[in-house]
Design an enzyme around this catalytic site. Structure first.
Site, PDB file in Angstrom:
ATOM      1  CD  GLU A  20      -3.045   1.121   0.498  1.00 43.53           C
ATOM      2  OE1 GLU A  20      -3.121   0.223  -0.346  1.00 43.53           O
ATOM      3  OE2 GLU A  20      -3.903   1.997   0.652  1.00 43.53           O
ATOM      4  CG  ASP A  21       1.367   3.041   3.166  1.00 39.60           C
ATOM      5  OD1 ASP A  21       0.458   3.393   2.400  1.00 39.60           O
ATOM      6  OD2 ASP A  21       1.208   2.889   4.384  1.00 39.60           O
TER       7      ASP A  21
ATOM      8  CG  ASP B 234      -3.360  -1.536  10.176  1.00 38.32           C
ATOM      9  OD1 ASP B 234      -2.475  -0.761  10.578  1.00 38.32           O
ATOM     10  OD2 ASP B 234      -3.976  -1.396   9.094  1.00 38.32           O
TER      11      ASP B 234
ATOM     12  CG  ASP C 187     -24.789  -1.985  37.398  1.00 42.02           C
ATOM     13  OD1 ASP C 187     -24.877  -0.765  37.117  1.00 42.02           O
ATOM     14  OD2 ASP C 187     -25.434  -2.848  36.812  1.00 42.02           O
TER      15      ASP C 187
HETATM   16 MN    MN Z   1      -1.056  -0.200   8.964  1.00 46.03          MN
END
Ligand code: MN
Length: 730
Positions: free
Chosen positions: A82-83, A145, A265
């Site tokens: 993804e990155d 994640d 409670d």
């Molecule tokens: Mn991540």
């Protein structure tokens, strides 16, 4: 930089991993660590920390959950595709198919953004997440994640904090709950609560803190009493008294419209029996109920009736030592483990085998629970089945606005279109899926964003029935086809019936006004004339039948003697006809086809009126009794006149009739009648009844007429001329 102090290191992960993973697996973790460190190099988080901290923290959580090696590696690599510039192929080459599959799955589901403003959309999003996690491990890594991102949410700008928290509260926390992972659910809820309702959150923390000493003393007292009583019955158990998590207190205040002081409670008690025996739980329950009076209607037996996520426990509420309500949960150690860790507790491999912590028993129970009849080869297959049992075969699709709709597997854009509106379905000409044009038979995939292209006036086709799977789409398409077929049938029926009526010189609208017509409608239980026309169009009722009802057959079909009144019938010899094997029979020429010498002819033996002679191709002959047909031949001795009808269509002009008459007369042909009809525009229709000697003479006439410039078409008319005009004949 507090985070740096507690920064997790790869050695921490390896230390924990070596408790349950092999040396070989540890090497793989190191390899994944180096890979991740290399590709994420130079990237940093908003906190200022190196990016690598994030995959390390996620992996640390997965190791704490004792997940299998593929999940651990996936945690380390989950953001690489993804990155960074890393490709799935590179992951597969370095770490194998399984890891590549999991990383790809994570990359896919990380793109699902919960953008809908509609409350009821959340469940569809959760289902979509689950359906898209082809392997439960994808979801477990995704939850870890999200957990780390929530723990470090303070570095995000406020609008992102709110958005991510809302998504967490509505999608991820319930998913953790559904998978039975309570600790995640609780932490995700409290973190979301903090960012979504910041004031309420800190207010609640303050209030809880103020009462802490008092509450701790109270909790100790209740625990001691329970423990002593259990011991008296020789039940070994751990007794916990834990503050409820903030979000659940907040919820309770909202749902019951009470303020904090009315929430008595705040502490929930839990009895965890050491012996893994169900009966111990019920024994402990009876001890508690003997001690304090149970509140009616508050006892829940999740051991006999486990929750869908296999949560098992006894829940009860009693009136405690100070007349206050006390919530108590009773469970075995094994049930407790499941309650806290859920599916994660059972997703543990040791060299390909399920861990020896009694997991097999759980799986067996789960199988029964979800009524999975088939055998499962391994835990993964089991998890897959579990998912299928929890979530039926559905695909989850985005609308262009970001809402999610559920469809049965195999659904196509047609189903999607009809789910929006019938008109959208009917006028659907195509679809864009993720901005690409797809055919209408395209099978929708989880996470697809579908946009329907419509065109006003477009119609569904029968083929669509092959592609539609939802009952809504199918019924709408069928309904449309039915309506359209009816319209077509009415048009066909009208055409057929009009033509049939024309033969008897009636107009349909005239016929429709007759009593006979209304009688027919009543007999057939039809409401309107259109209904009848539709039936004729479908071929269910014959037009002839209708005509015969209104104009009985004898009026229609009866042969009218040819040569006017004076020459009714002739003996066959005189008529110029010989009939095979018969002499001197009465003969007449059929009015319906007016045969000429030279035409192929056939005879029909009528009842009591001799033989009528028809052209062999006369449609009337086809309907006659074949038994009564006889062979006949022309046998012309002397010249005779035979009537024939002819229609000449000409360009209308002055002197037209005299021009035509001249041509006809010049050939020695007698004109019995003529009629010229100019129907709007330039063409004139000229009908003649002529007396010709035979087909040759007729053909000569036709050739002569063709030579005239104004003549367009010439047609020999079979049958009688339109009766209405008969009177106008010369
Ligand atoms: Mn991540």
């Amino acid at each position: 930089m507090q985070a740096l102090v507690s920064m997790i290191r790869i050695t921490d992960i390896l230390d924990k991993a070596q408790e349950y993973l092999s040396e070989e697996h540890l090497e793989m973790i190191e390899k994944a660590y180096i890979f991740s460190a290399t590709v994420h190099q130079g990237q940093s988080r908003l906190s200022g920390e190196p990016y690598l901290i994030h995959p390390l923290e996620v992996t640390g959580m997965l190791v704490d959950m004792k997940l299998d090696i593929a999940s651990i590696i996936t945690g380390m690599l989950h953001d690489t595709v993804e990155d960074t510039l890393t490709t799935i192929e590179e992951i597969e080459e370095a770490f194998g198919k399984e890891v590549a599959f999991l990383v790809e799955g994570l990359t896919k589901i990380s793109k699902i953004k919960f953008s809908s403003q509609l409350e009821q959309q959340a469940e569809n999003f959760r289902k979509m997440m689950l359906a898209m996690s082809d392997d439960i491990r994808i979801l477990l890594v995704r939850l870890a994640d999200r957990m780390h991102n929530m723990r470090t949410l303070e570095y995000q700008p406020e609008n992102k904090q709110k958005y991510i928290s809302r998504e967490t509260l509505e999608v991820y926390a319930p998913l953790a709950s559904r998978l039975g992972i309570n600790w995640m659910k609780v932490e995700l809820e409290d973190l979301s609560f903090k960012y979504l309702f910041t004031e309420d959150y800190f207010d609640l923390i303050d209030r809880v803190a103020k009462k802490k000493e008092e509450r701790d003393a109270y909790a100790e007292e209740v625990k001691r009493i329970i423990r002593e009583n259990l011991e008296a019955f020789h039940l070994q158990a751990e007794v916990e008294g834990r503050a409820k998590h903030f979000y659940s207190i907040f919820n309770k205040m909202n749902e019951q419209h009470i303020n904090f002081d009315e929430v008595y409670d705040l502490t929930a008690f839990r009895i965890i029996l050491e012996a893994n025996e169900v009966k111990g739980c019920y024994e402990a329950l009876s001890v508690v109920h003997a001690l304090w009076k149970p509140v009616p209607g508050r006892f829940k037996d999740y051991i006999a009736m486990p929750k869908a996520n296999n949560y098992r426990s006894l829940h009860t509420t009693v009136i405690g030592p100070y007349g206050e309500r006390v919530e108590i949960q009773i469970r075995t150690r094994e049930m407790h483990e499941w309650a806290e860790e859920g599916i994660a507790a059972h997703w543990r491999y040791k060299e390909g085998k399920v861990s020896p912590d009694g997991g097999e028993d759980h799986i067996k129970r789960l199988r029964e629970l979800f009524e999975l009849q088939q055998e499962h080869k391994d835990a993964r297959e089991f998890m897959h089945s579990l998912k299928m049992a929890l979530f039926p075969d559905e695909v989850y699709i985005f609308t262009p606005r970001g809402d999610v709709k559920a469809f049965p597997k195999g659904a196509t854009p047609i189903d999607f279109a009809y789910s929006i509106h019938t008109d959208v379905g009917n006028q659907c000409v195509g679809a864009k899926v993720n901005r690409n044009i797809v055919p209408l038979k395209y099978k929708l995939q989880n996470g697809d964003t579908v946009d329907i292209i419509t065109q006003p006036g477009h119609h569904p086709s029968k083929d669509w029935l092959k592609y539609a799977v939802t009952s809504r789409a199918i019924s709408k398409i069928k309904q449309w086809i039915k309506t359209e077929e009816r319209d077509k049938s009415i048009a066909i029926g009208r055409d057929v019936l009009e033509r049939e009526f024309k033969k008897v010189h009636l107009k349909l609208n005239q016929a429709a006004r007759t009593d006979e017509f209304k009688e027919i409608l009543a007999e057939q239980s039809l409401a309107t004339a259109d209904d009848l026309l539709a039936l004729i169009g479908y071929g269910k009722i014959s037009a002839k039948y209708i005509v015969n009802r209104i104009m009985p057959e004898e009026e229609v079909k009866e042969e009218i003697p040819v040569e006017k009144q004076k020459k009714k019938t002739k003996k066959s010899a005189d008529a110029g006809i010989s009939i095979t094997g018969v002499d001197d029979v009465m003969v007449r020429f059929a009015r319906c086809c007016t045969p000429l010498p030279g035409d192929d002819v056939v005879g029909y033996i009528t009842r009591g009126r001799g033989v009528s002679v028809h052209v062999a191709t006369c449609p009337g002959v086809q309907e006659m009794d074949p038994e009564r047909l006889v062979d006949v031949k022309w046998n012309i001795g002397q010249k005779q006149a035979f009537p024939v009808n002819i229609r000449v269509i000409c360009i209308d002009k002055r002197g037209l009739l005299s021009e035509l008459s001249n041509v006809i007369s010049n050939l020695g042909i007698n004109i019995s009648s003529a009629n010229i009809d100019t129907i709007r525009g330039e063409n004139a229709t000229c009908d003649f009844e002529l007396d010709v000697s035979d087909l040759d003479q007729f053909n000569t006439l036709v050739s002569a007429l063709r030579k005239l410039k104004s003549v367009q078409t010439i047609e020999r008319l079979r049958g009688s001329l339109p009766g209405g005009k008969r009177k106008a004949y010369m």
